[in-house]
Design an enzyme around this catalytic site. Sequence first.
Site, PDB file in Angstrom:
ATOM      1  N   HIS A 156     -33.834  74.668  95.528  1.00 40.23           N
ATOM      2  CA  HIS A 156     -33.401  75.540  96.457  1.00 40.23           C
ATOM      3  C   HIS A 156     -32.500  74.742  97.781  1.00 40.23           C
ATOM      4  CE1 HIS A 156     -35.934  78.741  94.913  1.00 40.23           C
ATOM      5  NE2 HIS A 156     -35.107  79.500  95.324  1.00 40.23           N
ATOM      6  N   LYS A 160     -34.496  76.142 103.312  1.00 41.05           N
ATOM      7  CA  LYS A 160     -35.326  77.045 102.857  1.00 41.05           C
ATOM      8  C   LYS A 160     -36.674  76.571 103.515  1.00 41.05           C
ATOM      9  CE  LYS A 160     -37.826  79.316  99.000  1.00 41.05           C
ATOM     10  NZ  LYS A 160     -37.638  80.397  99.724  1.00 41.05           N
ATOM     11  N   GLY A 166     -41.417  81.525  96.443  1.00 39.07           N
ATOM     12  CA  GLY A 166     -42.012  82.655  96.205  1.00 39.07           C
ATOM     13  C   GLY A 166     -42.051  82.836  94.378  1.00 39.07           C
TER      14      GLY A 166
END
Length: 267
Positions: A156, A160, A166
């Site tokens: 990511h 983040k 998640g």
Amino acid sequence: MSDKIRVIVSGAGGRMGKEVIKLVLQDDELELAAAVDRSAGSIDAGRLAGLEECGVNVTSDFEAALAHSNGDVLVDFTTPQSAFANTTLAIKYGVRPVIGTTGFTPEQIKELDKQCQDQGIGGLIAPNFSIGAILLMKFAAQAAKYFPHLEIIEYHGDQKLDAPSGTAIKTAEMISEAREELRQGNPQEEEIIEGSRGGYYNGFRIHSVRLPGVFAQEEVVFGGFGQSLKIRHDSYERAGYMPGVKLGIQKVMEYTGMIYGFEHFIE
Ligand code: NAP
């Protein structure tokens, strides 16, 4: 009376929030009831999302939006710190939560399920609304029956907040349900640099890569005797989540209780 589903968007000024506003304003079956953002100021929600004016001004008063906008569904893409309180408040007002914010604990999800049951409304917490990512989870869970040695790598952007993602946690949970109990690797293994082997989950490892320029990718690597298998999903832009968000908004009108995971809607 219109039979459109009235949607309240929280985190309206965020990257996902703006996409949700666009989805709601451009979809004939949805209607924007309110847009909430703590720092966007009193701007028209359409303008905030880069569209024409829509006549709904962004507000910073979340509770007033729940109380007075006659919303059916709340869509929340904010932060792990605010999303639990937002969800609780929405349920209190009988507004069905569709939550994309990641970082909920299993205890919080259980508590929110109870609140939804008590109120007689549906709710959805979906760490990933992308259909491709859900298929990755399902395929990985299936493969884990035959290849119980595996590692998850997720990628990511560097800003983040939560790690692992998640989506990676959800993938790990689904894999664990299908995989035999096994602690991988050498029991004598030592980390020379702390964290080198990634996060430990139920006998296997999860690695979180954070780099500028990366959007969202996930890979599950399986190792067997003389072979390996990789399952990978790449997301390139936020619009890719919106068909899933719309399905979530529609589905949440049809049941009672909190569902955790978008995979429950994909056969
Ligand atoms: P973002 O661009 O940083 O937007 C976050 C929004 O939340 C902003 O509008 C921000 O307002 C607001 N916010 C931050 N702290 C808040 C607080 N304490 N109270 C109320 N509002 C607050 O983030 P994003 O990329 O849109 O991502 C948002 C969430 O969605 C993250 O948890 C991310 O992991 C998750 N996500 C989920 C999916 C999925 O498919 N489920 C996909 C992508 C992202 P300010 O500008 O005032 O800070």
